[in-house]
Design a protein around this motif. Structure first.
Motif, PDB file in Angstrom:
ATOM      1  N   THR A   8      17.846  -4.729   8.690  1.00 37.69           N
ATOM      2  CA  THR A   8      17.343  -5.701   7.718  1.00 37.69           C
ATOM      3  C   THR A   8      15.835  -5.619   7.649  1.00 37.69           C
ATOM      4  OG1 THR A   8      17.216  -8.049   7.192  1.00 37.69           O
ATOM      5  CG2 THR A   8      17.245  -7.515   9.505  1.00 37.69           C
ATOM      6  N   THR A   9      15.274  -5.910   6.500  1.00 36.17           N
ATOM      7  CA  THR A   9      13.825  -5.749   6.327  1.00 36.17           C
ATOM      8  C   THR A   9      13.072  -7.070   6.391  1.00 36.17           C
ATOM      9  OG1 THR A   9      14.135  -5.839   3.962  1.00 36.17           O
ATOM     10  CG2 THR A   9      14.040  -3.652   4.971  1.00 36.17           C
ATOM     11  N   ASP A  10      13.778  -8.155   6.694  1.00 34.39           N
ATOM     12  CA  ASP A  10      13.071  -9.423   6.835  1.00 34.39           C
ATOM     13  C   ASP A  10      12.355  -9.458   8.170  1.00 34.39           C
ATOM     14  OD1 ASP A  10      13.998 -10.381   4.442  1.00 34.39           O
ATOM     15  OD2 ASP A  10      15.855 -11.143   5.323  1.00 34.39           O
ATOM     16  N   SER A  11      11.148  -9.951   8.176  1.00 32.54           N
ATOM     17  CA  SER A  11      10.400 -10.126   9.429  1.00 32.54           C
ATOM     18  C   SER A  11      10.778 -11.458  10.037  1.00 32.54           C
ATOM     19  CB  SER A  11       8.903 -10.079   9.149  1.00 32.54           C
ATOM     20  OG  SER A  11       8.210 -10.524  10.281  1.00 32.54           O
ATOM     21  N   PRO A  12      11.024 -11.498  11.363  1.00 25.92           N
ATOM     22  CA  PRO A  12      11.347 -12.776  11.995  1.00 25.92           C
ATOM     23  C   PRO A  12      10.165 -13.735  12.031  1.00 25.92           C
ATOM     24  CG  PRO A  12      11.095 -11.052  13.661  1.00 25.92           C
ATOM     25  CD  PRO A  12      11.020 -10.390  12.324  1.00 25.92           C
ATOM     26  N   HIS A  13       8.973 -13.204  11.757  1.00 26.54           N
ATOM     27  CA  HIS A  13       7.775 -14.047  11.836  1.00 26.54           C
ATOM     28  C   HIS A  13       7.187 -14.300  10.445  1.00 26.54           C
ATOM     29  CE1 HIS A  13       8.393 -12.834  15.881  1.00 26.54           C
ATOM     30  NE2 HIS A  13       7.930 -11.606  15.709  1.00 26.54           N
ATOM     31  N   ASN A 319      -8.223  11.278   0.240  1.00 30.40           N
ATOM     32  CA  ASN A 319      -7.542  10.190  -0.466  1.00 30.40           C
ATOM     33  C   ASN A 319      -6.025  10.372  -0.402  1.00 30.40           C
ATOM     34  OD1 ASN A 319      -7.353   7.846  -2.239  1.00 30.40           O
ATOM     35  ND2 ASN A 319      -6.783   9.295  -3.836  1.00 30.40           N
ATOM     36  N   GLY A 320      -5.557  11.611  -0.652  1.00 24.05           N
ATOM     37  CA  GLY A 320      -4.116  11.897  -0.585  1.00 24.05           C
ATOM     38  C   GLY A 320      -3.571  11.748   0.822  1.00 24.05           C
ATOM     39  N   THR A 321      -4.329  12.219   1.821  1.00 20.86           N
ATOM     40  CA  THR A 321      -3.907  12.099   3.221  1.00 20.86           C
ATOM     41  C   THR A 321      -3.814  10.629   3.633  1.00 20.86           C
ATOM     42  OG1 THR A 321      -5.031  14.181   3.726  1.00 20.86           O
ATOM     43  CG2 THR A 321      -4.485  12.782   5.595  1.00 20.86           C
ATOM     44  N   PHE A 322      -4.788   9.841   3.194  1.00 24.01           N
ATOM     45  CA  PHE A 322      -4.810   8.419   3.526  1.00 24.01           C
ATOM     46  C   PHE A 322      -3.664   7.686   2.838  1.00 24.01           C
ATOM     47  CE2 PHE A 322      -6.707   4.075   3.099  1.00 24.01           C
ATOM     48  CZ  PHE A 322      -6.809   3.813   4.456  1.00 24.01           C
ATOM     49  N   PHE A 323      -3.421   8.037   1.558  1.00 19.25           N
ATOM     50  CA  PHE A 323      -2.362   7.407   0.764  1.00 19.25           C
ATOM     51  C   PHE A 323      -1.009   7.552   1.456  1.00 19.25           C
ATOM     52  CE2 PHE A 323       0.843   7.442  -2.639  1.00 19.25           C
ATOM     53  CZ  PHE A 323       0.514   6.280  -3.328  1.00 19.25           C
ATOM     54  N   SER A 324      -0.695   8.770   1.901  1.00 13.97           N
ATOM     55  CA  SER A 324       0.605   9.012   2.525  1.00 13.97           C
ATOM     56  C   SER A 324       0.616   8.597   3.996  1.00 13.97           C
ATOM     57  CB  SER A 324       0.995  10.487   2.403  1.00 13.97           C
ATOM     58  OG  SER A 324       0.049  11.301   3.048  1.00 13.97           O
ATOM     59  N   GLY A 325      -0.508   8.795   4.704  1.00 11.93           N
ATOM     60  CA  GLY A 325      -0.564   8.490   6.134  1.00 11.93           C
ATOM     61  C   GLY A 325      -0.340   7.029   6.443  1.00 11.93           C
ATOM     62  N   GLY A 326      -0.862   6.151   5.603  1.00 16.82           N
ATOM     63  CA  GLY A 326      -0.653   4.720   5.807  1.00 16.82           C
ATOM     64  C   GLY A 326       0.797   4.312   5.674  1.00 16.82           C
ATOM     65  N   ARG A 327       1.571   5.093   4.900  1.00 15.23           N
ATOM     66  CA  ARG A 327       2.993   4.768   4.689  1.00 15.23           C
ATOM     67  C   ARG A 327       3.824   4.975   5.950  1.00 15.23           C
ATOM     68  NH1 ARG A 327      -0.175   3.754   0.469  1.00 15.23           N
ATOM     69  NH2 ARG A 327       0.965   3.143  -1.391  1.00 15.23           N
ATOM     70  N   VAL A 328       3.455   5.941   6.804  1.00  7.68           N
ATOM     71  CA  VAL A 328       4.201   6.178   8.045  1.00  7.68           C
ATOM     72  C   VAL A 328       4.097   4.945   8.929  1.00  7.68           C
ATOM     73  CG1 VAL A 328       4.457   7.654  10.071  1.00  7.68           C
ATOM     74  CG2 VAL A 328       3.710   8.649   7.931  1.00  7.68           C
ATOM     75  N   CYS A 329       2.898   4.431   9.072  1.00  7.98           N
ATOM     76  CA  CYS A 329       2.655   3.224   9.857  1.00  7.98           C
ATOM     77  C   CYS A 329       3.448   2.044   9.284  1.00  7.98           C
ATOM     78  CB  CYS A 329       1.154   2.938   9.842  1.00  7.98           C
ATOM     79  SG  CYS A 329       0.648   1.509  10.786  1.00  7.98           S
ATOM     80  N   TYR A 330       3.426   1.910   7.966  1.00  6.17           N
ATOM     81  CA  TYR A 330       4.108   0.815   7.263  1.00  6.17           C
ATOM     82  C   TYR A 330       5.629   0.876   7.468  1.00  6.17           C
ATOM     83  CZ  TYR A 330       6.317  -1.244   3.078  1.00  6.17           C
ATOM     84  OH  TYR A 330       7.135  -1.928   2.221  1.00  6.17           O
ATOM     85  N   ILE A 331       6.214   2.072   7.293  1.00  6.79           N
ATOM     86  CA  ILE A 331       7.673   2.227   7.423  1.00  6.79           C
ATOM     87  C   ILE A 331       8.099   2.031   8.875  1.00  6.79           C
ATOM     88  CG2 ILE A 331       9.612   3.826   7.128  1.00  6.79           C
ATOM     89  CD1 ILE A 331       8.479   2.866   4.481  1.00  6.79           C
ATOM     90  N   ALA A 333       6.706   0.190  11.111  1.00  4.88           N
ATOM     91  CA  ALA A 333       6.659  -1.248  11.392  1.00  4.88           C
ATOM     92  C   ALA A 333       7.849  -1.963  10.756  1.00  4.88           C
ATOM     93  CB  ALA A 333       5.344  -1.830  10.877  1.00  4.88           C
ATOM     94  N   ARG A 334       8.236  -1.528   9.563  1.00  2.00           N
ATOM     95  CA  ARG A 334       9.375  -2.131   8.866  1.00  2.00           C
ATOM     96  C   ARG A 334      10.677  -1.933   9.640  1.00  2.00           C
ATOM     97  NH1 ARG A 334      10.454  -0.160   2.799  1.00  2.00           N
ATOM     98  NH2 ARG A 334      11.692   1.398   3.898  1.00  2.00           N
ATOM     99  N   SER A 343       4.061  -4.049   8.633  1.00  2.00           N
ATOM    100  CA  SER A 343       5.145  -3.797   7.673  1.00  2.00           C
ATOM    101  C   SER A 343       5.007  -4.638   6.410  1.00  2.00           C
ATOM    102  CB  SER A 343       6.495  -4.095   8.321  1.00  2.00           C
ATOM    103  OG  SER A 343       6.641  -5.495   8.516  1.00  2.00           O
ATOM    104  N   MET A 344       3.921  -5.362   6.286  1.00  2.00           N
ATOM    105  CA  MET A 344       3.761  -6.301   5.165  1.00  2.00           C
ATOM    106  C   MET A 344       2.884  -5.721   4.062  1.00  2.00           C
ATOM    107  SD  MET A 344       3.542  -9.892   7.250  1.00  2.00           S
ATOM    108  CE  MET A 344       4.657 -10.171   8.632  1.00  2.00           C
TER     109      MET A 344
END
Length: 486
Positions: A8-13, A319-331, A333-334, A343-344
């Motif tokens: 599930t993608t809901d955060s408990p916090h 810019n391209g490296t940053f755009f995609s690199g931040g998504r790994v951290c985001y996913i 965390a999700r 993940s927010m």
């Protein structure tokens, strides 16, 4: 089931003030075919083609063998990207290697990848590109001497902060900048290509006489040359990090790969031939910045255009490296492998701003303490270790799960070739020239075990973290997100 069930993608916090009574946030599908090609080509064409040719030639020893390495690197990038395209049509989620390892092999190896990628590989790659941008950007202000390291690092840090602002504000703004800078850098490479063709037409072919003379035969030297060449192709897998933000990913992903990578490979080969037409191999090896030396020899008083083009090119790539690199951290965390706050997404801009801010902060630390060549070699070793694991996952799915729906299939021989090369690239430097830094890298990867079991497996989270997450949500104006149900 081999394919792990989605969490599930809901955060408990989650903060009541931000999430109650509102439709769940999700990242917009803003990336079409042109933006997809720009994301791949624009990230690949960065500092590498302007800085790596001398290192490939240094390790290979002859012009012809170095050109073969460049062609082989392009073919390998194509094979890898085609294999990833099939994975992207089976597992239609953002996150690249992380999400594929998670769904196929499970939580523990996926956590090790996320830990290594988010803390070291992605920020280090981003730091290397920003440092090379800074070197070319400040070079015109220090003619005839090397630029001070303090100025280079301050410029690289400013570049990093500007990218953070752009990517946190708007996805469309970030992709528009990517498209513009990709067009500019293609134009710059075409200038070098045309200049080289003119020189060859005038008979400047001395570098290509006895072109295989002094070729190096050691497997370690070839492996390191591959690392340096593949640095210039880094970014071939970038579109897989933003699959959920693609319009029609099952069509866009394979098409963008098939357009972008052959285009970049042809340009790289022609640019290298142009360098060798303008310079002898010994001149190329003694050049601190190959493209600038080429500009001085061929363009004369217009040589400053090359420094400007390289600076623009590396900015677009970062810019391209940053755009995609931040998504790994985001996913990650999700999926519960990083702190929930990462993940927010911003409630108005709809960008994963906490993940981007975290990636930016770690990259700034790397910029302060890093050096270009060591970053490249360390990053490539770790990257190809995880590429090999991901490709073995694809082979597993092709053999054991052929019934899974996929809109695109790659012939099985292609991922087998990529896997064999990945094994070679990981083992060759260890066997031929074992270095302590490789042991440190392996120890760093497995140090993730210390964090995995208490924090992820047994979920031993200090209670104060919930309060910290809530305050950060309110301060950053972010809320939990949900993935696209595709």
């Amino acid at each position: 089931s081999t394919m792990r069930k989605r969490k599930t993608t809901d955060s408990p916090h989650s903060s009541p003030g931000l999430s109650e009574g509102k439709e769940k946030l999700r990242l917009k599908q803003e990336v079409g075919l042109i933006s997809g090609v720009s994301l791949i080509a624009g990230t690949m064409i960065g500092s590498g083609i302007f800085m790596s040719p001398e290192w490939v030639l240094h390790h290979m020893g002859s012009p012809a063998s170095s050109l073969l390495i460049w062609a082989a690197c392009g073919l390998l990038a194509m094979f890898g990207a085609l294999s990833y395209a099939e994975l992207g049509t089976i597992i239609k989620e953002s996150g690249g290697e992380y999400i594929y390892i998670l769904r196929i092999f499970g939580s523990f190896p996926a956590f090790l990848f996320a830990y290594t990628s988010v803390i070291l590989v992605r920020p280090a790659g981003l730091a290397a590109v920003c440092l090379s941008f800074a070197e070319y950007a400040v070079a015109p202000f220090y003619p005839g001497c090397s630029s001070p390291q303090v100025v280079i690092k301050c410029t690289a840090a400013a570049c990093m902060l500007l990218l953070t602002i752009i990517n946190c504000l708007n996805v469309r703004l970030a992709t528009s900048i990517m498209n513009i800078f990709t067009a500019a850098k293609l134009l710059a490479l075409l200038v070098i290509v045309v200049g080289g063709l003119v020189l060859l037409a005038k008979g400047q072919t001395q570098s290509f006489e006895n072109a295989f003379q002094n070729t190096t035969a050691g497997i370690g030297a070839v492996g390191v040359a591959f690392y340096q060449g593949l640095w210039s192709y880094d970014g071939w897998n970038n579109l897989n990090y933003v699959t959920e933000e693609l319009k029609k990913p099952e069509v866009t992903l394979p098409r963008a790969v098939m357009i972008a990578i052959p285009l970049v490979t042809c340009l790289y080969l022609l640019v290298n031939m142009s360098y060798l037409a303008a310079m002898t191999p010994s001149e190329l090896l003694s050049s601190g910045a190959v493209a600038v030396t080429w500009g001085d020899k061929v363009l004369g008083r217009w040589a400053w255009l090359i420094s400007l083009s390289v600076a623009l090119s590396t900015f677009g790539s970062s810019n391209g490296t940053f755009f995609s690199g931040g998504r790994v951290c985001y996913i990650a965390a999700r999926e519960g492998h990083m702190p929930d706050i990462l993940s927010m997404a911003h409630v108005r801009c709809l960008t994963p701003s906490p993940a981007l801010l975290f990636t930016s902060a770690v990259s700034l630390i790397m910029i302060i303490s890093g050096s270009f060549t060591s970053i490249v070699n360390r990053g490539r070793f770790m990257a190809w270790l995880f590429y090999g694991i991901t490709i073995s996952g694809l082979l597993y799915l092709k053999i054991k799960k052929p019934e899974l729906p996929r809109s695109y299939k790659v012939p099985i021989i292609i991922p087998i070739i990529v896997l064999l090369v990945a094994v070679y690239l990981v083992l060759a430097p260890i066997i031929d020239q074992p270095q302590m830094e490789i042991l440190y890298i392996v120890l760093f990867i497995f140090s993730g075990v210390i964090l995995y079991f208490p924090l992820v497996r047994f979920k031993c989270h200090p209670r104060f973290l919930q309060r910290v997450t809530l305050h950060l949500q309110l301060f950053l104006e972010v809320a939990p997100t949900t993935r696209d149900a595709n």
